[in-house]
Design an enzyme around this catalytic site. Structure first.
Site, PDB file in Angstrom:
ATOM      1  N   HIS A 278      15.807 -17.821  -4.660  1.00 50.67           N
ATOM      2  CA  HIS A 278      15.249 -16.599  -4.076  1.00 50.67           C
ATOM      3  C   HIS A 278      15.684 -17.075  -2.370  1.00 50.67           C
ATOM      4  O   HIS A 278      14.819 -18.168  -1.745  1.00 50.67           O
ATOM      5  CB  HIS A 278      14.234 -15.928  -3.621  1.00 50.67           C
ATOM      6  CG  HIS A 278      14.095 -14.943  -4.435  1.00 50.67           C
ATOM      7  ND1 HIS A 278      13.580 -13.623  -4.649  1.00 50.67           N
ATOM      8  CD2 HIS A 278      14.393 -15.001  -5.777  1.00 50.67           C
ATOM      9  CE1 HIS A 278      13.640 -13.057  -5.967  1.00 50.67           C
ATOM     10  NE2 HIS A 278      14.247 -13.912  -6.842  1.00 50.67           N
TER      11      HIS A 278
ATOM     12  N   TYR B 106       9.187  -6.693   0.947  1.00 53.84           N
ATOM     13  CA  TYR B 106       7.564  -6.528   2.228  1.00 53.84           C
ATOM     14  C   TYR B 106       7.741  -5.014   2.862  1.00 53.84           C
ATOM     15  O   TYR B 106       8.770  -5.117   3.669  1.00 53.84           O
ATOM     16  CB  TYR B 106       7.564  -8.172   2.735  1.00 53.84           C
ATOM     17  CG  TYR B 106       7.179  -9.301   2.366  1.00 53.84           C
ATOM     18  CD1 TYR B 106       5.759  -9.271   1.808  1.00 53.84           C
ATOM     19  CD2 TYR B 106       8.322  -9.898   1.107  1.00 53.84           C
ATOM     20  CE1 TYR B 106       5.176 -10.827   1.330  1.00 53.84           C
ATOM     21  CE2 TYR B 106       7.550 -10.736   1.449  1.00 53.84           C
ATOM     22  CZ  TYR B 106       5.677 -11.448   0.846  1.00 53.84           C
ATOM     23  OH  TYR B 106       6.020 -12.442  -0.157  1.00 53.84           O
TER      24      TYR B 106
ATOM     25  N   PRO C 183      -2.926 -13.153  -0.272  1.00 56.31           N
ATOM     26  CA  PRO C 183      -1.417 -13.409  -1.027  1.00 56.31           C
ATOM     27  C   PRO C 183      -0.258 -13.280  -0.181  1.00 56.31           C
ATOM     28  O   PRO C 183       0.847 -13.105  -0.788  1.00 56.31           O
ATOM     29  CB  PRO C 183      -1.844 -13.282  -2.731  1.00 56.31           C
ATOM     30  CG  PRO C 183      -2.730 -11.824  -1.936  1.00 56.31           C
ATOM     31  CD  PRO C 183      -3.257 -12.056  -1.275  1.00 56.31           C
TER      32      PRO C 183
ATOM     33  N   LYS D 177       1.225 -18.296   0.209  1.00 51.28           N
ATOM     34  CA  LYS D 177       0.527 -20.006  -0.152  1.00 51.28           C
ATOM     35  C   LYS D 177      -0.534 -20.710  -1.499  1.00 51.28           C
ATOM     36  O   LYS D 177      -0.524 -21.513  -1.269  1.00 51.28           O
ATOM     37  CB  LYS D 177       0.235 -20.189   1.305  1.00 51.28           C
ATOM     38  CG  LYS D 177       1.509 -19.931   1.923  1.00 51.28           C
ATOM     39  CD  LYS D 177       2.555 -20.935   2.571  1.00 51.28           C
ATOM     40  CE  LYS D 177       2.988 -20.854   3.549  1.00 51.28           C
ATOM     41  NZ  LYS D 177       4.397 -20.770   2.342  1.00 51.28           N
TER      42      LYS D 177
ATOM     43  N   TYR E 266       7.628 -19.630   5.654  1.00 53.99           N
ATOM     44  CA  TYR E 266       7.769 -19.374   3.937  1.00 53.99           C
ATOM     45  C   TYR E 266       7.927 -20.050   3.326  1.00 53.99           C
ATOM     46  O   TYR E 266       7.285 -20.290   1.890  1.00 53.99           O
ATOM     47  CB  TYR E 266       8.319 -17.627   4.033  1.00 53.99           C
ATOM     48  CG  TYR E 266       8.070 -16.781   2.901  1.00 53.99           C
ATOM     49  CD1 TYR E 266       7.462 -15.405   2.465  1.00 53.99           C
ATOM     50  CD2 TYR E 266       8.907 -16.625   2.102  1.00 53.99           C
ATOM     51  CE1 TYR E 266       7.183 -15.076   1.420  1.00 53.99           C
ATOM     52  CE2 TYR E 266       8.599 -16.578   0.243  1.00 53.99           C
ATOM     53  CZ  TYR E 266       7.322 -15.580   0.435  1.00 53.99           C
ATOM     54  OH  TYR E 266       7.987 -14.201  -0.628  1.00 53.99           O
TER      55      TYR E 266
END
Length: 391
Positions: free
Chosen positions: A72, A201, A293, A297, A385
């Protein structure tokens, strides 16, 4: 039984550590309280940072990941019916992430360990760590109804929050930092193709939602729910309807529906234990720290811990210097706290607190607007991220 490193726990941290030590010519024994089938079906994280992907490849555990994993290059943020894509490679100098479930990582590492690694003992319950202050620590364990002792030079506790390793720290020899959130995630697995090719998200007035996936034909989706929610209290139709509300956009995007095969509720908490070392006992992964979550991580932090330990022990073997072992906790905690910060930021950015005021809700939207309009803010998110430096 005698070995150099006794590893408690055959999750991804313990299994990867065993592999890294094997490749460095250092022997180890892994003790796992559950059976192999349980470990290989235990559902956990599914996002691998760039550094984790690189470590697995270098360790010889990347072949199936590269064949079946889903690379991704970004995520999508949704808020106020708007869509904004964060392009990871463009913002980080080429870094990205991989969608590859923890269960699959464990399967790959177990196969390697059983093929050419040291002993991996399933259904071997660690009972206590003794003598951590000495140069011959021991792990008492039970297997097949009989008790035995594993004598080591070092013990690494990769046995999670409820394991025995952290309990071996003397009372008063350490400090904990924690936060429990008043909401959790209702997660589902569904036999339907993902509705988007990258993670989504979504911040919504009704609560957070996440669109993820396990494969091109299996979707993984989450809804923010009260912390005490019973997953079975939600009917399938209610789940799909709520997901559609929270992912709603101003364009013609459609959420794919399909049979739900699994439901569960994940609690949300932040936790850190300092230090991560006592004598010759070292903590790694959830035994030392937990993150909500939202920032993806948890597994990646555990990888950072065991990479740091393996490098430190190899350095000692090569040079005779224990300097890197002595700074293990300090080194790991720098990364841990950055991950805690990012996970907290993502959680408070996207979730609706039960007592949120209109002022706080508008601040969330302002923060999201800032990410969508500022390359600097967007870069900060993308760098965090895709992963902080390992070790």
């Amino acid at each position: 039984m005698r070995t150099t490193v006794g590893i408690i726990g055959a999750g991804p941290a313990g299994l990867l550590l065993a592999r890294l030590l094997h490749n460095a010519g250092i022997d180890s024994v892994v003790l796992e309280s559950r059976d192999r089938a349980y470990v290989e079906r235990r559902q956990r994280a599914g996002i691998l940072e760039q550094g984790t992907v690189d470590v697995l490849r270098a360790a010889g555990a990347g072949e199936r990941m590269d064949r079946e994993g889903l690379p991704h290059d970004g995520i999508e943020l949704r808020f106020a019916k708007r869509r904004h894509r964060v392009d990871f490679p463009a913002l980080t100098g080429g870094r990205s992430v991989m969608v590859y479930a923890q269960t699959e990582v464990c399967k790959d590492l177990i196969a390697l360990q059983l093929k050419d690694g040291g002993p991996l003992l399933f259904e071997a319950e660690a009972l206590a760590v003794q003598g951590a202050e000495t140069d011959r620590p021991r792990v008492r364990f039970r297997r097949g109804g009989a008790e035995d002792v594993l004598e080591c030079d070092y013990v690494v506790g990769c046995d999670g929050f409820w394991g025995v390793a952290r309990g071996a720290f003397p009372a008063g020899q350490g400090r904990t930092f924690e936060r429990t959130y008043p909401f959790g995630w209702l997660g589902i697995l569904a036999d339907v193709a993902p509705s988007h090719d990258e993670l989504v998200y979504a911040r919504h007035d009704r609560g957070f939602a996440l669109l993820s996936m396990r494969s091109p034909s299996v979707s993984r989706l989450y809804l923010q729910v009260p912390a005490d929610t019973d997953a079975e209290s939600w009917r399938d139709e209610e789940i799909w309807a709520e997901l559609e509300r929270r992912f709603e956009t101003d364009d013609d995007w459609v959420l794919n529906r399909g049979p739900i095969t699994q439901k569960s509720v994940t609690p949300m908490r932040s936790y850190v234990h300092e230090p991560m070392r006592h004598g010759r006992l070292f903590l790694a992964g959830d035994a030392a720290h937990i993150v909500p979550p939202t920032g993806a991580k948890g597994l990646n932090l555990a990888v950072g811990d065991v990479v740091t330990f393996a490098r430190a022990l190899a350095h000692r073997a090569e040079t005779g210097s224990g300097e890197l072992l002595d700074t293990y906790s300090e080194t790991c905690l720098r990364r841990v706290w950055q991950a805690e910060r990012f996970s907290y930021d993502m959680t408070t950015l996207l979730h609706r607190a039960p007592d949120a005021t209109p002022f706080e809700e508008r601040l969330q939207l302002a923060r999201l607007d800032r990410i969508a309009s500022s390359r600097a803010a967007e870069t900060d998110l993308a760098e965090a991220y895709t992963g902080f430096p390992l070790g």
